[in-house]
Every structure is written in C-alpha cells, then in structure tokens.
Design a protein around this motif. Structure first.
Motif, mmCIF file in Angstrom:
data_model
loop_
_atom_site.group_PDB
_atom_site.id
_atom_site.type_symbol
_atom_site.label_atom_id
_atom_site.label_comp_id
_atom_site.label_asym_id
_atom_site.label_seq_id
_atom_site.Cartn_x
_atom_site.Cartn_y
_atom_site.Cartn_z
ATOM 1 N N ILE A 1 11.334 2.227 5.541
ATOM 2 C CA ILE A 1 10.191 1.575 6.187
ATOM 3 C C ILE A 1 9.917 0.231 5.531
ATOM 4 O O ILE A 1 9.624 -0.763 6.208
ATOM 5 C CB ILE A 1 8.953 2.491 6.125
ATOM 6 N N GLY A 2 10.022 0.185 4.211
ATOM 7 C CA GLY A 2 9.802 -1.078 3.501
ATOM 8 C C GLY A 2 10.781 -2.159 3.923
ATOM 9 O O GLY A 2 10.402 -3.314 4.110
ATOM 10 N N VAL A 3 12.057 -1.782 4.096
ATOM 11 C CA VAL A 3 13.068 -2.740 4.550
ATOM 12 C C VAL A 3 12.694 -3.292 5.927
ATOM 13 O O VAL A 3 12.756 -4.501 6.180
ATOM 14 C CB VAL A 3 14.462 -2.071 4.599
ATOM 15 N N VAL B 1 11.147 12.323 0.861
ATOM 16 C CA VAL B 1 10.712 11.311 1.838
ATOM 17 C C VAL B 1 10.728 9.904 1.249
ATOM 18 O O VAL B 1 10.451 8.939 1.964
ATOM 19 C CB VAL B 1 9.307 11.618 2.407
ATOM 20 N N ARG B 2 11.026 9.768 -0.016
ATOM 21 C CA ARG B 2 10.967 8.437 -0.625
ATOM 22 C C ARG B 2 12.050 7.513 -0.084
ATOM 23 O O ARG B 2 11.878 6.295 -0.075
ATOM 24 C CB ARG B 2 11.053 8.552 -2.148
ATOM 25 N N VAL C 1 -0.201 9.415 5.925
ATOM 26 C CA VAL C 1 -0.049 9.588 4.471
ATOM 27 C C VAL C 1 -1.327 10.169 3.857
ATOM 28 O O VAL C 1 -1.270 11.050 3.001
ATOM 29 C CB VAL C 1 0.320 8.242 3.819
ATOM 30 N N LYS C 2 -2.489 9.680 4.310
ATOM 31 C CA LYS C 2 -3.755 10.212 3.786
ATOM 32 C C LYS C 2 -3.928 11.674 4.166
ATOM 33 O O LYS C 2 -4.441 12.472 3.381
ATOM 34 C CB LYS C 2 -4.927 9.392 4.321
ATOM 35 N N GLY C 3 -3.523 12.026 5.394
ATOM 36 C CA GLY C 3 -3.624 13.418 5.809
ATOM 37 C C GLY C 3 -2.793 14.326 4.923
ATOM 38 O O GLY C 3 -3.232 15.416 4.536
ATOM 39 N N TRP D 1 0.838 -1.206 0.000
ATOM 40 C CA TRP D 1 0.000 0.000 0.000
ATOM 41 C C TRP D 1 0.872 1.254 0.000
ATOM 42 O O TRP D 1 0.621 2.199 -0.761
ATOM 43 C CB TRP D 1 -0.920 0.005 1.221
ATOM 44 N N LEU D 2 1.895 1.273 0.859
ATOM 45 C CA LEU D 2 2.765 2.440 0.936
ATOM 46 C C LEU D 2 3.494 2.660 -0.384
ATOM 47 O O LEU D 2 3.667 3.804 -0.831
ATOM 48 C CB LEU D 2 3.772 2.256 2.082
ATOM 49 N N GLU D 3 3.892 1.573 -1.019
ATOM 50 C CA GLU D 3 4.569 1.685 -2.307
ATOM 51 C C GLU D 3 3.638 2.288 -3.357
ATOM 52 O O GLU D 3 4.073 3.056 -4.224
ATOM 53 C CB GLU D 3 5.062 0.313 -2.761
ATOM 54 N N SER D 4 2.348 1.962 -3.286
ATOM 55 C CA SER D 4 1.383 2.520 -4.239
ATOM 56 C C SER D 4 1.190 4.024 -4.025
ATOM 57 O O SER D 4 0.770 4.734 -4.944
ATOM 58 C CB SER D 4 0.039 1.796 -4.113
ATOM 59 N N GLN D 5 1.481 4.508 -2.819
ATOM 60 C CA GLN D 5 1.365 5.941 -2.538
ATOM 61 C C GLN D 5 2.623 6.718 -2.919
ATOM 62 O O GLN D 5 2.618 7.954 -2.918
ATOM 63 C CB GLN D 5 1.093 6.154 -1.040
ATOM 64 N N ARG D 6 3.671 6.005 -3.221
ATOM 65 C CA ARG D 6 4.990 6.616 -3.455
ATOM 66 C C ARG D 6 4.970 7.741 -4.490
ATOM 67 O O ARG D 6 5.559 8.803 -4.250
ATOM 68 C CB ARG D 6 5.964 5.515 -3.874
ATOM 69 N N PRO D 7 4.304 7.594 -5.656
ATOM 70 C CA PRO D 7 4.355 8.673 -6.655
ATOM 71 C C PRO D 7 3.771 9.988 -6.156
ATOM 72 O O PRO D 7 4.147 11.048 -6.655
ATOM 73 C CB PRO D 7 3.521 8.106 -7.820
#
Length: 240
Positions: free
Chosen positions: A134-136, A127-128, A170-172, A115-121
């Motif tokens: 975080i993914g690691v 912050v990427r 992330v949504k905020g 999900w977080l990866e889908s928000q990346r763009p």
C-alpha cells in the motif's frame, strides 16, 4: 501448436513474474525506509553532538580556567544523553485520524502512508507486506493528485478511501482484544478480515492510480466497492 497446458504454464509464469516484481518492489521500499530512518536519526545525533562540542569549546575559550575536568565530564554526559535521546525519540509528531480528514488532497497519500506506518508495530506480521505494498502505491498516487480538483467527485472517492475507510479498518482491528484476534467469527478471524480488507484497499489504490494515469476521472468517481471495505471495518470493530 501450443496446447492448453502450454497456455496455462505461460500464464502461471507471467503471474509468477508479476508476483516477484511486486515483492521485489516492496522489499526495496522496506530497505529504503529503514535506511532513511537510520540516516535521519544519525543526522539528528550529529547536529546535536556538534552543537554540544561547539558550546564546550566556546565556554572553554571564555572561561579563565577553561571548562576543567568536571566540565569535560559534563560534556561527555551530555553527548551520551543527546545520542541516546535522538536515537530513540520519534522523528515527528504522531498523526491522528482526525488529521487525515483535514489533510489537503495533494498531501493525503503521503500523510496516510506515514499514519499507516505508525500503526505497523500493532499489526500482525503476515499483513505487513500488504502495508508495504500500500505504501508503494501511495507514493505513486501522490504526484498524480497534484492536478486533481479537490472538489471533484473523483477527489472525494480518493479522500473517502484514504482518509476514512483505511483508518476505520485498522482502528477496528485495534479495538479487538489481543486474545480474540485469532478466534474465528462469521467464518473468519479478525486477522484474516484485516488481511482481506487491506488487500481490497491495496487493489483499489492501484485501480485509482491506473484510472488517474488514463485520465478516466468519471470511472474513478463512480467506483462501487467501498461498501465492502466499510463493512469489513465495522465487522472488526464489532468484534471488540
């Protein structure tokens, strides 16, 4: 005899080494993610194109006159369309925040990572690196949750952080209009608030993983810094 300066230099060297190791790990993960993405897409294209070619061969054998020139042209067009389609079409269904709340604990870290990866763009470039970090940590945390009771207080804290507070942050940020994301509010811009919040979450996941590795479930169940993350998420949302 070592002086204070020598000790400071040694500590600075240790910090630099840890920083290098962290970013090397993040860079490896980013490269692995890109390579895996390419391989999956190439695999889909190969399967689709092979199916089209086999279907054309079978049709050519069954039809009295074969597929002819127009049939060959149609096969060529289908191959092109299949290649383009599977090269750009999403690899899987999008994950929404509601799914995170219902995801089994064992699958939550990797589902949250997807999900977080889908928000990346939609996230600012600075912050990427934190997203990668975080993914690691989520990949490390996933196998540690395999034996954790889903009904335990410790599991509840993990679920709260990954399934609620990280998405809220992330949504905020996403609700803040683009022109306002670099406008200072209460001493920080939304970009800076997002970076701080993700850093807190990155640290929290690392601490959770360490506590699980040590078997310190009581300490994990009573962690007390989540309100800071929740507050930051609400502040970002309030800037919309």
């Amino acid at each position: 005899m070592p002086t204070d300066v020598d000790h400071q230099i040694a500590r600075a060297g240790e910090l630099l080494d840890r920083t290098r190791e962290r970013y090397a790990s993040v860079s490896r993960r980013a490269a692995q993610r890109r390579n895996a993405e390419v391989l999956r897409r190439v695999g889909r294209i190969v399967v689709a194109d092979t199916a089209i070619v086999i279907a054309a061969i079978v049709a050519g054998l069954l039809l009295p006159t074969g597929i002819g020139m127009f049939g060959a042209l149609a096969v060529f067009i289908l191959l092109m369309l299949a290649t383009v389609f599977f090269a750009i079409f999403p690899l899987g269904a999008a994950i929404n925040v509601e799914q995170l709340a219902q995801t089994p604990l064992k699958a939550l870290p990797l589902t949250t990572e997807r999900w977080l990866e889908s928000q990346r763009p939609a996230l600012p470039a600075p912050v990427r690196t934190l997203v990668d970090s975080i993914g690691v940590k989520l990949e490390t945390l996933a196998p540690q949750l395999a034996t954790l009771d889903d009904a335990s207080p410790a599991a509840g804290e993990v679920r709260k952080l990954l399934g609620e507070q990280l998405p809220e942050l992330v949504k905020g940020y996403g609700r803040v209009p683009e022109p306002l994301r670099r406008v200072e509010r209460n001493g920080l811009t939304p970009d800076q608030q997002l970076a701080q919040g993700l850093q807190v979450i990155d640290d929290e996941i690392g601490q959770m993983s360490a506590q699980l590795a040590q078997g310190d479930l009581d300490l994990l169940a009573t962690r007390g810094r989540y309100l800071q993350i929740k507050y930051q998420g609400e502040e970002l949302g309030g800037g919309a």
